[in-house]
Write a protein that holds these residues in place. Structure first.
Motif, PDB file in Angstrom:
ATOM      1  N   TYR B 305      39.605  28.853  63.268  1.00 50.14           N
ATOM      2  CA  TYR B 305      40.750  28.360  64.029  1.00 50.14           C
ATOM      3  C   TYR B 305      42.026  28.616  63.239  1.00 50.14           C
ATOM      4  CZ  TYR B 305      40.498  24.399  60.805  1.00 50.14           C
ATOM      5  OH  TYR B 305      40.468  23.631  59.676  1.00 50.14           O
ATOM      6  N   LEU B 306      43.148  28.569  63.921  1.00 45.03           N
ATOM      7  CA  LEU B 306      44.458  28.730  63.278  1.00 45.03           C
ATOM      8  C   LEU B 306      45.220  27.417  63.450  1.00 45.03           C
ATOM      9  CD1 LEU B 306      46.301  30.851  61.875  1.00 45.03           C
ATOM     10  CD2 LEU B 306      47.219  31.404  64.131  1.00 45.03           C
ATOM     11  N   LYS B 307      45.622  26.825  62.323  1.00 41.50           N
ATOM     12  CA  LYS B 307      46.303  25.523  62.393  1.00 41.50           C
ATOM     13  C   LYS B 307      47.706  25.668  62.977  1.00 41.50           C
ATOM     14  CE  LYS B 307      44.076  23.836  58.224  1.00 41.50           C
ATOM     15  NZ  LYS B 307      44.270  23.618  56.785  1.00 41.50           N
ATOM     16  N   GLY B 331      42.622  28.721  70.513  1.00 42.65           N
ATOM     17  CA  GLY B 331      41.324  28.095  70.256  1.00 42.65           C
ATOM     18  C   GLY B 331      40.495  28.928  69.304  1.00 42.65           C
ATOM     19  N   PRO B 332      39.448  28.332  68.725  1.00 44.85           N
ATOM     20  CA  PRO B 332      38.644  29.036  67.724  1.00 44.85           C
ATOM     21  C   PRO B 332      37.847  30.206  68.320  1.00 44.85           C
ATOM     22  CG  PRO B 332      38.199  26.660  67.729  1.00 44.85           C
ATOM     23  CD  PRO B 332      38.986  26.962  68.951  1.00 44.85           C
ATOM     24  N   ARG B 333      37.692  31.230  67.527  1.00 46.64           N
ATOM     25  CA  ARG B 333      36.889  32.400  67.900  1.00 46.64           C
ATOM     26  C   ARG B 333      36.298  33.008  66.636  1.00 46.64           C
ATOM     27  NH1 ARG B 333      37.995  34.899  72.960  1.00 46.64           N
ATOM     28  NH2 ARG B 333      39.595  33.774  74.117  1.00 46.64           N
ATOM     29  N   GLN B 364      37.390  27.305  59.023  1.00 47.02           N
ATOM     30  CA  GLN B 364      36.182  27.523  59.811  1.00 47.02           C
ATOM     31  C   GLN B 364      35.982  26.343  60.752  1.00 47.02           C
ATOM     32  OE1 GLN B 364      33.610  30.118  58.200  1.00 47.02           O
ATOM     33  NE2 GLN B 364      33.573  30.375  60.403  1.00 47.02           N
ATOM     34  N   ALA B 365      35.789  26.655  62.011  1.00 46.34           N
ATOM     35  CA  ALA B 365      35.519  25.577  62.960  1.00 46.34           C
ATOM     36  C   ALA B 365      34.145  25.006  62.654  1.00 46.34           C
ATOM     37  CB  ALA B 365      35.575  26.129  64.385  1.00 46.34           C
ATOM     38  N   ARG B 366      34.094  23.718  62.417  1.00 48.09           N
ATOM     39  CA  ARG B 366      32.827  23.102  62.007  1.00 48.09           C
ATOM     40  C   ARG B 366      32.156  22.337  63.141  1.00 48.09           C
ATOM     41  NH1 ARG B 366      31.480  25.891  57.633  1.00 48.09           N
ATOM     42  NH2 ARG B 366      33.146  25.904  56.085  1.00 48.09           N
TER      43      ARG B 366
END
Lengths: 178, 397
Positions: B305-307, B331-333, B364-366
């Motif tokens: 993800y990007l904050k 959104g995360p990818r 990292q999207a957890r």
């Protein structure tokens, strides 16, 4: 042929006129007048109607660039200006007493337009006043549930204004090719 | 001037807005906050520009109204008026500080005499306190370093790389094709092996301790100024690029150190054009260490993800970095998915993630839900896509 435009907004002295001047293909039409009242402390002349510039595109199309009057008493014009707009560029002056209040004011004022399009935020005068930092702006926006492009901008520098507009366009469609 | 005392309150007269703003900054910057600009009603001292039309009348009127208030006049000529402290233009900081000191002393003397007179006075009615409502002031309190604007490298506009110049500028790793999906698993690098790791570590220590630090590496030292978020390095980009691309953990590890340095030694005369923002510096160093790979801490099979958007106008913009940001901010990818959706080479995603990760802008999207969300390989095109593309083409022209 459709008329497309990008709207530049922000408080008095944030650099709207200069930013339009930086990327316009024609000398911008200014409607500045000698400032009175509270705007006088920021600049000697202020935009009372609007700034206008244009970018000539391949195929004869034009992108119109409109700057809103900085003074809030002219906000009745904003609705007219945004009609047909493809996005908003919000310029904030980092030397102002509370640029976060400015940011919130303009984001609220253009809330509906932003919801339908996109917005990119440029912070000017950061070489004069380094704080708040860009990170501080992001924290404020995070509190409003927003994740917007926020960049330090020198409105006189075409490249800075160009990158700001590019971020606006990619926010509208990341699929646009370079 | 004694810095432990509160600043002298001064009012400005005969100056148009730009000059007044400059004076505010001058008093707070070069004069180190010895005086602060306030409204006329709150001031202890008046400062006039003695060269503007009509200033004599203005000064006379003011002196009639406030006969005991010290006056400083900024003038091209030598002054003649009594009880006016003249500072000759162009104004020098030492002269201004001396005048402020004199005005302060004069003001103290007057106040002392006034108190004495008041004590001696038998007629209480003769003392009429004047209560003035302070005017609100919209002047923001900020300290400007007069040299800040000369730090050209720190404030320079971003360099926008295109695909054509990427490989030559960023470099690559022999024997590794980072764009080959079968090699994705090994297309990573450990920042700790490179100068990047030492820079990150030194930045962390310097910020945590709030101290000016010097990173010694057997190469040009990097001086870190955590309070201004800037570094100083006497090297050009070409030299920095070469050094950043070397694995130095095994060869220089024992020689690399971070030491605190005193303010005095850090304040030695330094070329202002060699100051850089810490973020812009680390971003570049990470790009050159990456050489188109992603950091080892990232699991390439999991979404990232990007904050927040990086401050692109002051960073090296790698190819497609703006597009990648615009997509990831939604959104995360996974990195591969970003490359697929944008139809770009994975190396551009990897190098961007390396730089953004170094600045703590990505992670990292957890959450399990992030991994479960189907990542579309397409994005909805804007209805004005053709027109927007033409604007983009013009802007990047």
């Amino acid at each position: 042929m459709s008329q497309y435009k990008i709207i530049f907004t922000g408080p008095v002295g944030a650099g709207k006129t200069t930013a339009i001047n930086s990327i316009s293909d024609l000398p911008p039409i200014k409607t500045d007048a000698a400032a009175s009242d509270m705007t006088k402390s920021k600049k000697s002349a202020t935009t009372v109607a609007m700034d206008y510039g244009v970018m000539n595109l391949p195929g004869g199309e034009k992108l119109h660039l409109y700057g809103t009057p900085g003074q809030e008493r002219f906000d009745f014009m904003w609705d007219i200006l945004v009609t047909g707009g493809i996005g908003l560029v919000l310029l904030l002056d980092n030397t102002r007493a509370d640029p976060f209040v400015d940011m919130k004011f303009f984001l609220d004022a253009f809330d509906k337009f932003i919801g339908d399009t996109a917005v990119a935020v440029g912070v000017t005068q950061m070489d004069v006043s380094a704080k708040p930092t860009i990170e501080d702006y992001q924290v404020q926006l995070g509190g409003m549930g927003l994740k917007l492009p926020v960049f330090a901008v020198d409105a006189r520098v075409r490249n800075d204004v160009s990158i700001l507009i590019q971020s606006l366009l990619y926010s509208l469609d990341p699929g646009l090719e370079e | 001037m004694d810095k432990s005392k509160s600043p002298l309150k001064v009012a400005l007269h005969g100056m148009e807005d730009r000059t007044a703003k400059t004076m505010v900054m001058y008093l707070q910057g070069p004069c180190r906050g010895a005086a602060v600009v306030v409204s006329d009603s709150e001031a202890d001292v008046d400062i006039f520009d003695a060269d503007v039309a009509g200033v004599s009348n203005l000064m006379e009127a003011h002196r009639a109204k406030k006969p005991h208030r010290p006056v400083i006049a900024l003038s091209l000529r030598d002054g003649e008026l009594a009880h006016v402290f003249y500072v000759k233009k162009p104004v020098k900081t030492d002269d201004m500080l001396a005048a402020l000191n004199k005005a302060l002393a004069f003001s103290g003397e007057i106040k002392h005499n006034e108190t004495k007179s008041a004590q001696l006075s038998v007629n209480a009615d003769s003392i009429q306190p004047v209560i003035e409502k302070p005017e609100s002031t919209h002047l923001k309190s900020f300290v400007i370093d007069n040299d800040e604007r000369k730090k050209t490298a720190k404030h320079q506009a971003a360099m926008q790389l295109n695909e054509k110049g990427f490989n030559a500028f960023i470099g690559n790793v022999t024997g590794l094709d980072v764009n080959d999906p079968s090699q994705f698993a090994v297309a990573n690098y450990n920042p700790k092996d490179y100068f990047q790791g030492y820079v990150e570590s030194a930045f962390k220590i310097s910020r945590e301790q709030g101290e000016i630090m010097q990173l010694n590496s057997g190469w040009s030292p990097v001086i870190i100024f955590p309070h201004n978020n800037e570094i100083w390095l006497d090297a050009d980009d070409k030299q920095l690029r070469s050094f950043s691309g070397l694995i130095i953990a095994n060869t220089l590890d024992g020689k690399i150190s971070t030491t605190a340095i005193t303010f005095e030694s850090s304040s030695l005369s330094r070329s202002l054009d060699k100051f850089h923002s810490m973020d812009a510096f680390l971003w570049k160093v990470a790009c050159w260490a990456s050489k188109g790979r992603y950091p080892i801490a990232i699991d390439v099979t999991q979404p990232v993800y990007l904050k927040s958007w990086p401050n692109f106008t002051r960073l090296l913009i790698t190819p497609h970095a703006l597009r990648i940001s615009a997509l990831l901010i939604r959104g995360p990818r996974t990195l591969a998915n970003v490359a697929e959706v944008l139809n770009i080479k994975p190396q551009y995603v990897f190098v961007f993630i390396s730089a953004a990760y170094a600045l703590g802008l990505t992670g990292q999207a957890r959450r399990e839900s992030d991994a479960l969300i189907a990542q579309s390989s397409e994005i909805k095109a804007n209805k004005n896509k053709g027109f927007l593309s033409r604007i983009m083409s013009k802007l990047r022209g």
